[in-house]
Motif scaffolding. Sequence first.
Motif, PDB file in Angstrom:
ATOM      1  N   LYS A 149      -2.097   1.743  -5.013  1.00 25.73           N
ATOM      2  CA  LYS A 149      -2.992   0.773  -4.396  1.00 25.73           C
ATOM      3  C   LYS A 149      -3.366  -0.325  -5.391  1.00 25.73           C
ATOM      4  O   LYS A 149      -3.769  -0.047  -6.520  1.00 25.73           O
ATOM      5  CB  LYS A 149      -4.262   1.469  -3.909  1.00 25.73           C
ATOM      6  CG  LYS A 149      -5.295   0.529  -3.308  1.00 25.73           C
ATOM      7  CD  LYS A 149      -6.549   1.291  -2.900  1.00 25.73           C
ATOM      8  CE  LYS A 149      -7.654   0.353  -2.454  1.00 25.73           C
ATOM      9  NZ  LYS A 149      -8.889   1.090  -2.087  1.00 25.73           N
ATOM     10  N   LEU A 167       0.816  -1.219   0.000  1.00 24.47           N
ATOM     11  CA  LEU A 167       0.000   0.000   0.000  1.00 24.47           C
ATOM     12  C   LEU A 167       0.844   1.262   0.000  1.00 24.47           C
ATOM     13  O   LEU A 167       0.309   2.365  -0.143  1.00 24.47           O
ATOM     14  CB  LEU A 167      -0.930   0.004   1.214  1.00 24.47           C
ATOM     15  CG  LEU A 167      -1.921  -1.164   1.274  1.00 24.47           C
ATOM     16  CD1 LEU A 167      -2.700  -1.131   2.575  1.00 24.47           C
ATOM     17  CD2 LEU A 167      -2.881  -1.135   0.087  1.00 24.47           C
ATOM     18  N   HIS A 183      -9.463  -2.592   2.449  1.00 27.82           N
ATOM     19  CA  HIS A 183      -8.955  -1.654   1.450  1.00 27.82           C
ATOM     20  C   HIS A 183      -9.755  -1.683   0.145  1.00 27.82           C
ATOM     21  O   HIS A 183      -9.362  -1.017  -0.815  1.00 27.82           O
ATOM     22  CB  HIS A 183      -7.483  -1.960   1.167  1.00 27.82           C
ATOM     23  CG  HIS A 183      -6.605  -1.815   2.379  1.00 27.82           C
ATOM     24  ND1 HIS A 183      -6.296  -0.595   2.921  1.00 27.82           N
ATOM     25  CD2 HIS A 183      -5.996  -2.755   3.159  1.00 27.82           C
ATOM     26  CE1 HIS A 183      -5.504  -0.765   3.982  1.00 27.82           C
ATOM     27  NE2 HIS A 183      -5.322  -2.073   4.152  1.00 27.82           N
TER      28      HIS A 183
END
Length: 402
Positions: free
Chosen positions: A172, A168, A205
């Motif tokens: 991304k 990260l 995420h």
Amino acid sequence: MTAAISIPAPPAVPLARRMSRMKASAVREILKVAERPDVLSFAGGLPAPELFPVEAIAQAHAEVFAEEGRAALQYSTTEGYGPLREWISSHLGERGLRVAVDQVLITNGSQQGIDLVAKVMLDPGDVVVVENPSYLAALQTFSGYEASYAVVGSDDDGMRVDELEGLLHGRKPKLIYLIPNFQNPKGTTLSLERRHAILRFAQRHRILILEDNPYGELRFRGEHLPSLASLDDEGVVVNLGTFSKTLAPGLRIGWAVGPRELIRALTVVKQSADLHTATVAQRATARLLSRFDYNAHLDTLRAVYGERCLAMLASLEKHMPPGTRWTQPDGGMFLWAELPRGMSADTLFPLALEKRVAFVPGAPFFATRPRGEFMRLNYSNRPPELIEEGMRRLGAVIASQQ
């Protein structure tokens, strides 16, 4: 004798930029020289043809033509033949993955599922997380859509989850690709703890997991582990399956299941790819499964492949020189071997072919920084006595290079 691989002449017209990133499959090229009748080949990802239910498949096709021939030869819906989708939905439910029929899309093998997901999800430069090593044809697909790779190490318990957070710090990731059960090429299985950890990471995420599961039905020892899709309650997993490893690859029938909005997107891009999977094959497969004892057939596959895997493990122990190591699969069709220090599988391959034995060098399975000291061996396609002879030949070739 060397394994000559032909290089095509440059085309007369310019190709798309993406073609510079797409390489011919090393496995497919090797099969051209390794599948001679006199060669004991452990190179292909081949199921055992003697276990194909040929008569049952033939009867199902004959009944389709006799009773519904005109409908079977007509165009059909992109989503797939309804009764076949219903069977898959029910079967997955028995395995702990509960999906409605409208969450099932029939594909041309699970390979098309990989392609459709990549087409839906990836823009040029998007990051895909893959294990090192990973499935070669998936790497080909992602490269075709001009993806970038974030590479994660792997061990006997699968993808190294401790390396995910570090990804990260750059761009991304858009997609995590993995084969949790009996991974190709290593034959390893993602542990339950890591399945939960990867899923939590993806949910936190908002990263899609592409869970490719062509070998999951082929566990011949140990306990069944739940799919990531069955553990997912936030819609971040697309799960792929296929009949190629259980019924026959020539049927070219697989499926994708996942969140409705993603399955709808996959359906739209499949419309432009091939309209729909072959209707005759879908109807015949649905008819076959309506009366065929699929679970008993799976039991037979597991018993035979388990015997062949044990034969290969015993033969490696007997014939490989010191410094050679290999994985210990609990299912599937492959194991992964590491050669003694300083030895290259690419260099070894033509020498092995001279002794009429073949394998797949491991370097093409690495998305970045290929490593030459590995090879993939397929045990599902040969009986124990030929596995023994093949490993004897291969062990002698390796020993001669030390």
